[in-house]
Design a protein around this motif. Structure first.
Motif, PDB file in Angstrom:
ATOM      1  N   LYS A  47       6.306 -18.862 -14.455  1.00  0.00           N
ATOM      2  CA  LYS A  47       6.848 -19.618 -13.331  1.00  0.00           C
ATOM      3  C   LYS A  47       6.511 -20.987 -13.495  1.00  0.00           C
ATOM      4  O   LYS A  47       5.201 -21.275 -13.466  1.00  0.00           O
ATOM      5  CB  LYS A  47       6.520 -18.759 -12.012  1.00  0.00           C
ATOM      6  N   LEU A  48       7.478 -21.835 -13.488  1.00  0.00           N
ATOM      7  CA  LEU A  48       6.994 -23.446 -13.460  1.00  0.00           C
ATOM      8  C   LEU A  48       7.950 -24.018 -12.308  1.00  0.00           C
ATOM      9  O   LEU A  48       9.155 -23.687 -12.173  1.00  0.00           O
ATOM     10  CB  LEU A  48       7.685 -24.042 -14.499  1.00  0.00           C
TER      11      LEU A  48
ATOM     12  N   VAL B  78      -3.016 -16.743  -7.925  1.00  0.00           N
ATOM     13  CA  VAL B  78      -2.561 -17.840  -8.803  1.00  0.00           C
ATOM     14  C   VAL B  78      -1.003 -17.776  -9.007  1.00  0.00           C
ATOM     15  O   VAL B  78      -0.306 -18.805  -8.868  1.00  0.00           O
ATOM     16  CB  VAL B  78      -3.110 -17.821 -10.228  1.00  0.00           C
ATOM     17  N   SER B  79      -0.448 -16.651  -9.133  1.00  0.00           N
ATOM     18  CA  SER B  79       0.971 -16.227  -9.427  1.00  0.00           C
ATOM     19  C   SER B  79       1.407 -16.074  -7.986  1.00  0.00           C
ATOM     20  O   SER B  79       1.143 -15.131  -7.341  1.00  0.00           O
ATOM     21  CB  SER B  79       1.118 -14.967 -10.290  1.00  0.00           C
TER      22      SER B  79
ATOM     23  N   GLU C 248      -1.520 -19.163 -21.347  1.00  0.00           N
ATOM     24  CA  GLU C 248      -2.818 -19.415 -20.821  1.00  0.00           C
ATOM     25  C   GLU C 248      -3.332 -20.695 -20.363  1.00  0.00           C
ATOM     26  O   GLU C 248      -3.848 -20.994 -19.417  1.00  0.00           O
ATOM     27  CB  GLU C 248      -3.655 -18.211 -21.530  1.00  0.00           C
ATOM     28  N   ARG C 249      -3.174 -21.421 -21.508  1.00  0.00           N
ATOM     29  CA  ARG C 249      -3.640 -22.933 -21.616  1.00  0.00           C
ATOM     30  C   ARG C 249      -2.831 -23.855 -20.405  1.00  0.00           C
ATOM     31  O   ARG C 249      -3.361 -24.552 -19.740  1.00  0.00           O
ATOM     32  CB  ARG C 249      -3.597 -23.437 -22.794  1.00  0.00           C
ATOM     33  N   LEU C 250      -1.587 -23.416 -20.226  1.00  0.00           N
ATOM     34  CA  LEU C 250      -0.699 -24.040 -19.354  1.00  0.00           C
ATOM     35  C   LEU C 250      -0.899 -23.595 -18.049  1.00  0.00           C
ATOM     36  O   LEU C 250      -0.914 -24.531 -17.288  1.00  0.00           O
ATOM     37  CB  LEU C 250       0.877 -23.568 -19.787  1.00  0.00           C
TER      38      LEU C 250
ATOM     39  N   LEU D 226       1.045 -25.309 -10.330  1.00  0.00           N
ATOM     40  CA  LEU D 226       2.372 -25.326 -10.939  1.00  0.00           C
ATOM     41  C   LEU D 226       3.106 -24.593 -11.661  1.00  0.00           C
ATOM     42  O   LEU D 226       4.137 -24.197 -11.677  1.00  0.00           O
ATOM     43  CB  LEU D 226       2.508 -26.895 -11.383  1.00  0.00           C
ATOM     44  N   VAL D 227       2.065 -23.962 -12.554  1.00  0.00           N
ATOM     45  CA  VAL D 227       2.428 -23.203 -13.612  1.00  0.00           C
ATOM     46  C   VAL D 227       1.687 -21.561 -13.147  1.00  0.00           C
ATOM     47  O   VAL D 227       0.450 -21.636 -13.200  1.00  0.00           O
ATOM     48  CB  VAL D 227       2.279 -23.310 -15.080  1.00  0.00           C
ATOM     49  N   SER D 228       2.228 -20.540 -13.521  1.00  0.00           N
ATOM     50  CA  SER D 228       1.778 -19.043 -13.291  1.00  0.00           C
ATOM     51  C   SER D 228       2.356 -18.249 -14.113  1.00  0.00           C
ATOM     52  O   SER D 228       3.516 -18.510 -14.931  1.00  0.00           O
ATOM     53  CB  SER D 228       1.837 -18.629 -11.788  1.00  0.00           C
TER      54      SER D 228
END
Length: 513
Positions: free
Chosen positions: A84-85, A510-511, A56-58, A65-67
């Motif tokens: 996903k990165l 977001v994702s 969640e923090r990432l 970039l991150v989802s």
């Protein structure tokens, strides 16, 4: 092959509040996208709860970039999180903690996400790898903890569980209260003996639920395994790596077709060189049931099992080994991403477009796809796009015909508009529509003219020039048409607006798997 099975058994649970969190985050940002400090702390027993918090923090730190998404629940109600990165079309898939006591593999994967995201945001290289370019070309999907129930049991024992369940689990554990040796899920099934690859002839498999090695009554019986299979079909990766933690070895072969042998051996040797681990020699009649075995058999693509540590016996790897393990595996994801992209590009077909597009930032023009030197620098302009292959575009410009490989946000079809935007808060302005583009300035709350739009992005005209702003941070206001003004003949009558397009731009999800 994958599209017919998309969603089969996989109920994708996107957190509905992430769009709101993203908007709040954007509204509070005063500058460009920048790397956060280290989020993942590997010097601890890395639990399911800690992993979920760090994911969640990432996502909050790197929203473009991150989802994350949930693939569903484990048998005891824990979410199977996928991360996903990256932003590319080609896919690499990494997973860890099929086996409960091997939870340090989760730490390695979470450290990868944190480290690579920082390098992307700072536009810095790692051991010579251009992280930003790689993550623009490739999306790395990760399931850091395939077996969250088993990991929790191995780390915490039966504390807090119902008495009957705790008694059953102790029986599966040979009446021992030492659950640090636990390898299976909490139903006593070994998840890496569950995949339909030579399942009937798996060696050293128990015949009843146990703390390790029980292969179940049928392949894909365990929900975690069914979920992993369905997810793999959906994302359709070019390469997969399944992380385990015993022996400092690499498995790379499972009845591999002769036509794929050279390709897979070359990758395996490169991974061995990066990690210092030994390759396991191919067997004529290998014991299967593992994720890597199933992936090679089903997809005919490179799949690897990497064992990260010295043999630890029936327990977890000591925390003291993490520093050396991370040193050995730090670039595995980057190397494998590059290989995934190369394999994906080889499969792409040329699509003829014949359309005008806007080049919004300087980009190199090359004579051929894949070139990385001797290009001509193209300035921003409207150009004619002839064709596309993968994420390369063939264009016609005054310098001639060639190929470009634009980064995110540099090539678009910009809609010309005539409107204004009211900035409610201080908003960063960028050279082109991407939060990782160079930031030009901060625009204080004001009303600006808008001359173009692409997705959520607005081209704002300011005294210093025309720059791109995130439309989610502004209210777009359309001018009233003259014909509408003519209809407002009664005193005090409201002038109609354009309900289809007026108002604040709604953020996208977001994702984006």
């Amino acid at each position: 092959m994958g599209t017919s099975r998309i969603g089969r058994g996989v109920h994708k649970i996107l957190l509905s509040f992430w769009s709101g969190i993203l908007l709040v985050f954007l509204l509070g940002v005063a500058g460009p996208a920048e790397a956060a400090a280290n989020i993942v702390n590997p010097d601890q027993v890395y639990s399911y709860t800690i992993m979920q918090r760090d994911i969640e923090r990432l996502v909050k730190a790197y929203p473009d970039l991150v989802s994350m998404e949930s693939l569903g629940q484990s048998p005891y109600g824990r979410q199977l999180w996928a991360v996903k990165l990256g932003r590319g079309e080609s896919v690499l898939f990494l997973n860890g903690s099929h086996h409960a006591r091997e939870w340090m593999t989760t730490t390695v994967l979470m450290k990868m996400i944190d480290t690579y995201a920082q390098a992307y945001a700072n536009n810095t290289a790692i051991a010579g790898y251009n992280v930003r370019q790689l993550l623009d070309e490739v999306s790395i999907w990760l399931v850091p903890m395939v077996n969250p129930d088993g990991v929790t049991l191995a780390q915490q024992g039966t504390a807090g569980l119902p008495a009957a369940l705790a008694q059953t689990l102790r029986r599966y554990n040979g009446n021992s209260t030492n659950f640090t040796r636990w390898k299976a899920n909490m139903q006593g099934v070994d998840l890496n003996r569950q995949y339909p690859a030579n399942w009937n002839t798996i060696r050293n498999a128990g015949s009843y639920p146990w703390y390790q090695n029980y292969k179940g009554q049928r392949p894909a019986q365990a929900p975690e395994v069914k979920t992993m299979m369905d997810f793999t079909y959906r994302i359709d990766p070019e390469v997969t790596i399944s992380y385990h933690s015993s022996g400092e070895i690499i498995f790379w072969h499972f009845n591999t077709l002769g036509s794929n042998l050279s390709r897979d051996r070359t990758m395996a040797r490169a991974l061995g060189s990066l990690t210092g681990y030994s390759l396991v020699a191919p067997e004529n009649n290998p014991s299967g049931g593992g994720y890597k075995d199933w992936f090679i058999q089903e997809f005919g693509r490179p799949g690897f099992t990497i064992e990260i540590a010295q043999y630890a016996g029936e327990t977890s790897v000591p925390l003291s080994q993490f520093a050396s393990i991370w040193k050995n595996n730090r670039t595995v994801g980057l190397y494998s991403a590059g290989q995934s992209y190369s394999l994906w590009m080889k499969k792409q077909k040329v699509q003829y477009l014949q359309q005008s597009m806007d080049l919004l930032a300087g980009t190199q023009l090359y004579s051929r796809i894949g070139a990385s030197a001797s290009g001509i620098n193209l300035l921003p302009q409207r150009l004619h796009v002839i064709a596309k292959k993968g994420d390369w575009y063939q264009v016609q410009v005054s310098e001639g015909v060639g190929w470009i490989h634009p980064a995110s946000g540099k090539l678009a079809v910009v809609e010309e508009v005539m409107a204004t935007a009211e900035l409610k808060v201080s908003s960063p302005a960028y050279k082109y529509p991407d939060r990782y583009a160079p930031k030009v300035t901060n625009l204080e709350p004001q009303t600006v003219q808008v001359t173009g739009r692409w997705g959520n992005w607005l081209l704002a005209s300011t005294p210093s020039g025309s720059w791109w702003i995130d439309g989610r941070m502004a209210e777009l206001i359309w001018p009233v048409k003259q014909t509408e003004q003519d209809t407002a003949t009664e005193p005090g009558q409201a002038v109609p607006s354009e309900p289809e397009v007026s108002g604040q731009i709604v953020p996208e999800s977001v994702s984006t798997p």
